[in-house]
Enzyme design. Sequence first.
Site, PDB file in Angstrom:
ATOM      1  N   ARG A  46     -18.832  14.844  12.817  1.00  0.00           N
ATOM      2  CA  ARG A  46     -18.686  15.230  13.589  1.00  0.00           C
ATOM      3  C   ARG A  46     -19.962  16.207  14.588  1.00  0.00           C
ATOM      4  O   ARG A  46     -20.938  16.462  14.397  1.00  0.00           O
ATOM      5  CB  ARG A  46     -17.894  15.707  14.742  1.00  0.00           C
ATOM      6  CG  ARG A  46     -17.923  16.857  16.639  1.00  0.00           C
ATOM      7  CD  ARG A  46     -18.570  15.601  17.524  1.00  0.00           C
ATOM      8  NE  ARG A  46     -17.533  14.772  18.411  1.00  0.00           N
ATOM      9  CZ  ARG A  46     -17.861  13.823  19.081  1.00  0.00           C
ATOM     10  NH1 ARG A  46     -18.241  13.530  19.585  1.00  0.00           N
ATOM     11  NH2 ARG A  46     -16.139  13.661  19.214  1.00  0.00           N
ATOM     12  N   GLY A  93       0.308  -1.577   0.362  1.00  0.00           N
ATOM     13  CA  GLY A  93      -0.297   0.344  -0.110  1.00  0.00           C
ATOM     14  C   GLY A  93       0.829   1.648   0.366  1.00  0.00           C
ATOM     15  O   GLY A  93       1.881   1.402   0.165  1.00  0.00           O
ATOM     16  N   ALA A 150     -13.370  10.445  20.174  1.00  0.00           N
ATOM     17  CA  ALA A 150     -14.379   9.606  19.732  1.00  0.00           C
ATOM     18  C   ALA A 150     -14.505   8.997  21.492  1.00  0.00           C
ATOM     19  O   ALA A 150     -14.340   9.085  22.652  1.00  0.00           O
ATOM     20  CB  ALA A 150     -13.638   8.908  19.244  1.00  0.00           C
ATOM     21  N   ARG A 169       1.114  -5.111  -5.602  1.00  0.00           N
ATOM     22  CA  ARG A 169       1.148  -6.488  -4.229  1.00  0.00           C
ATOM     23  C   ARG A 169       1.566  -7.596  -5.300  1.00  0.00           C
ATOM     24  O   ARG A 169       0.632  -7.769  -6.746  1.00  0.00           O
ATOM     25  CB  ARG A 169       0.364  -6.384  -3.694  1.00  0.00           C
ATOM     26  CG  ARG A 169      -0.560  -5.450  -2.739  1.00  0.00           C
ATOM     27  CD  ARG A 169      -1.496  -6.099  -1.352  1.00  0.00           C
ATOM     28  NE  ARG A 169      -0.910  -4.743  -0.452  1.00  0.00           N
ATOM     29  CZ  ARG A 169      -1.319  -4.121   0.024  1.00  0.00           C
ATOM     30  NH1 ARG A 169      -2.703  -3.830  -1.112  1.00  0.00           N
ATOM     31  NH2 ARG A 169      -1.267  -3.419   0.821  1.00  0.00           N
ATOM     32  N   VAL A 220      16.793   8.682  -0.412  1.00  0.00           N
ATOM     33  CA  VAL A 220      17.733   7.787  -1.066  1.00  0.00           C
ATOM     34  C   VAL A 220      18.486   8.214  -2.084  1.00  0.00           C
ATOM     35  O   VAL A 220      19.728   7.983  -2.124  1.00  0.00           O
ATOM     36  CB  VAL A 220      16.832   6.778  -1.324  1.00  0.00           C
ATOM     37  CG1 VAL A 220      17.408   5.082  -2.109  1.00  0.00           C
ATOM     38  CG2 VAL A 220      16.166   6.130  -0.152  1.00  0.00           C
ATOM     39  N   GLU A 259     -10.754  -0.926  11.112  1.00  0.00           N
ATOM     40  CA  GLU A 259     -11.195  -1.809   9.931  1.00  0.00           C
ATOM     41  C   GLU A 259     -11.167  -3.107   9.703  1.00  0.00           C
ATOM     42  O   GLU A 259     -11.988  -3.752  10.007  1.00  0.00           O
ATOM     43  CB  GLU A 259     -10.333  -1.591   8.384  1.00  0.00           C
ATOM     44  CG  GLU A 259      -9.859  -2.897   7.608  1.00  0.00           C
ATOM     45  CD  GLU A 259      -9.043  -1.951   6.197  1.00  0.00           C
ATOM     46  OE1 GLU A 259      -7.856  -1.606   6.345  1.00  0.00           O
ATOM     47  OE2 GLU A 259      -8.894  -2.769   5.520  1.00  0.00           O
ATOM     48  N   ASP A 266       2.075   0.050  11.339  1.00  0.00           N
ATOM     49  CA  ASP A 266       2.276  -1.554  12.329  1.00  0.00           C
ATOM     50  C   ASP A 266       3.417  -1.943  12.474  1.00  0.00           C
ATOM     51  O   ASP A 266       3.044  -3.501  12.091  1.00  0.00           O
ATOM     52  CB  ASP A 266       0.697  -2.145  12.082  1.00  0.00           C
ATOM     53  CG  ASP A 266       1.083  -2.225  10.223  1.00  0.00           C
ATOM     54  OD1 ASP A 266       1.762  -2.256   9.151  1.00  0.00           O
ATOM     55  OD2 ASP A 266       0.355  -3.439   9.563  1.00  0.00           O
ATOM     56  N   THR A 280       4.314   2.580   5.567  1.00  0.00           N
ATOM     57  CA  THR A 280       2.683   1.860   5.789  1.00  0.00           C
ATOM     58  C   THR A 280       2.131   3.261   6.155  1.00  0.00           C
ATOM     59  O   THR A 280       2.720   3.395   7.434  1.00  0.00           O
ATOM     60  CB  THR A 280       2.561   0.415   5.932  1.00  0.00           C
ATOM     61  OG1 THR A 280       1.234   0.777   6.146  1.00  0.00           O
ATOM     62  CG2 THR A 280       3.852  -0.094   7.386  1.00  0.00           C
ATOM     63  N   ILE A 281       0.682   3.652   6.180  1.00  0.00           N
ATOM     64  CA  ILE A 281      -0.332   4.627   6.549  1.00  0.00           C
ATOM     65  C   ILE A 281      -0.442   3.782   7.864  1.00  0.00           C
ATOM     66  O   ILE A 281      -1.167   4.559   8.936  1.00  0.00           O
ATOM     67  CB  ILE A 281      -1.246   5.378   6.032  1.00  0.00           C
ATOM     68  CG1 ILE A 281      -2.010   3.589   5.564  1.00  0.00           C
ATOM     69  CG2 ILE A 281      -1.320   5.969   4.654  1.00  0.00           C
ATOM     70  CD1 ILE A 281      -3.417   4.089   5.234  1.00  0.00           C
ATOM     71  N   ASP A 282      -0.937   2.315   8.337  1.00  0.00           N
ATOM     72  CA  ASP A 282      -0.800   1.402   8.931  1.00  0.00           C
ATOM     73  C   ASP A 282       0.134   1.376  10.650  1.00  0.00           C
ATOM     74  O   ASP A 282      -0.408   1.654  11.512  1.00  0.00           O
ATOM     75  CB  ASP A 282      -0.767   0.072   8.593  1.00  0.00           C
ATOM     76  CG  ASP A 282      -1.855  -0.148   7.897  1.00  0.00           C
ATOM     77  OD1 ASP A 282      -2.439   0.473   7.569  1.00  0.00           O
ATOM     78  OD2 ASP A 282      -1.762  -1.507   7.399  1.00  0.00           O
ATOM     79  N   GLY A 340      -6.658   0.298   8.546  1.00  0.00           N
ATOM     80  CA  GLY A 340      -5.914  -0.862   9.694  1.00  0.00           C
ATOM     81  C   GLY A 340      -5.818  -2.450   9.321  1.00  0.00           C
ATOM     82  O   GLY A 340      -6.742  -2.449  10.240  1.00  0.00           O
ATOM     83  N   ARG A 341      -5.117  -2.800   8.457  1.00  0.00           N
ATOM     84  CA  ARG A 341      -5.456  -4.191   8.300  1.00  0.00           C
ATOM     85  C   ARG A 341      -5.929  -5.154   9.227  1.00  0.00           C
ATOM     86  O   ARG A 341      -6.679  -5.126   9.579  1.00  0.00           O
ATOM     87  CB  ARG A 341      -4.824  -4.342   7.120  1.00  0.00           C
ATOM     88  CG  ARG A 341      -4.546  -5.739   6.540  1.00  0.00           C
ATOM     89  CD  ARG A 341      -3.611  -6.465   5.833  1.00  0.00           C
ATOM     90  NE  ARG A 341      -3.329  -5.219   5.017  1.00  0.00           N
ATOM     91  CZ  ARG A 341      -2.754  -5.123   3.681  1.00  0.00           C
ATOM     92  NH1 ARG A 341      -3.883  -6.106   3.298  1.00  0.00           N
ATOM     93  NH2 ARG A 341      -1.995  -4.282   3.247  1.00  0.00           N
ATOM     94  N   ASP A 346       4.576  -4.506   5.822  1.00  0.00           N
ATOM     95  CA  ASP A 346       5.591  -5.625   6.235  1.00  0.00           C
ATOM     96  C   ASP A 346       5.574  -6.629   4.905  1.00  0.00           C
ATOM     97  O   ASP A 346       7.196  -7.750   5.467  1.00  0.00           O
ATOM     98  CB  ASP A 346       4.982  -6.416   7.722  1.00  0.00           C
ATOM     99  CG  ASP A 346       3.233  -6.487   7.419  1.00  0.00           C
ATOM    100  OD1 ASP A 346       2.648  -6.190   6.111  1.00  0.00           O
ATOM    101  OD2 ASP A 346       2.513  -7.202   8.191  1.00  0.00           O
ATOM    102  N   GLY A 347       4.816  -6.838   4.541  1.00  0.00           N
ATOM    103  CA  GLY A 347       5.140  -7.786   2.906  1.00  0.00           C
ATOM    104  C   GLY A 347       6.067  -7.426   2.349  1.00  0.00           C
ATOM    105  O   GLY A 347       6.972  -8.286   1.650  1.00  0.00           O
TER     106      GLY A 347
END
Length: 327
Positions: free
Chosen positions: A158, A14, A190, A75, A26, A226, A133, A129-131, A174-175, A106-107
């Site tokens: 809101r 992603g 929230a 991918r 780089v 998600e 994680d 990655t935006i996640d 966020g897979r 990670d992938g």
Amino acid sequence: MSDIACIGVYTSGGDAPGMNACIRAVTRRALVAGKEVVGITRGYAGMIEGEFVRMDRQFVSNIIQRGGTILKSGRSAKFRTTAGRAKAADNLRDAGIDALVAIGGDGTLQGATMLAEEHGIVVVGCPGTIDNDLFGTDETIGFDTAINTALESIDKIRDTADAHERLFLIEVMGRDSGFIALACGIGAGAELIVIPEELDDIERIKGRLAELMSQQHRSSIVVVAEGPGLNGAQTIAQALPADERFQNLDLRVTVLGHVQRGGSPTARDRVLATRFGVAAVETLLEGQANIMVGLVDGRIERIPIAEVWSRRKEIDQGALELARVVS
Ligand code: F6P
């Protein structure tokens, strides 16, 4: 010092805002060191097809502010095969590429590890990655932009939630992880945040929603990750009508989706991506391999790349508690 003459750079998985800033860093750092730089387009798919492009200073000018990735991403199913990876490694050797900088999640880093282990390719990873994680780094490229993009939309929802006295389930990306949901849930104030690391059972989720409704809020924002299973907002919404506690609920669902992946990177992401890109090349110049550069307590650290995708980054319990206390 290393005997690397040519460095290949690619983005995969992603896309994340700030990847272009990283490609730029780089390229420029490697050119300053007198190295050649080759861009590999479309990630592992392009590696297998031999899609290589020579990068110079000009090629990466005027991209630091752009979202997406000028090298494209994707991918690749072929790369998951032994033959696909062998073809990719052959192409790299034929093109004279001595080392790789992989930018992705990670992938992507798992793929880079496979190239290193199976074909002896020298790799260094930049977390993109935006996640957010990835184990081994406090922050990944794209996370800050994504949470700010999500936050802007949640603030708008809101307003309408308040006007109609409704409850909104807002799904963010966020897979498998709740880092985005937790950050923008706190930022948006929230009333409830549903993340797979904490709430992964529909009965418990319903219990928390019922609690929330009993607190006489006129409108409520529930941010939902998600997630891999029950946490998707639609799944939760579909489970509610059958339960009498939610019969009179005026509920709406908004899935923010890929809007979170686009847009111009924030200053924070541009700086982070630049630091990672420079650190990745310097890691190679020092003769180190199979490393991911990460941000730990504000400093750039190096961590074995295999550790990154084989370990799980834990959600910050302090942040979870913070969200609970102020909701
Ligand atoms: O990993 C980044 C991410 O945006 C996840 O948050 C999301 O689950 C996934 O990618 C979506 O992937 P795709 O763009 O292939 O649908």
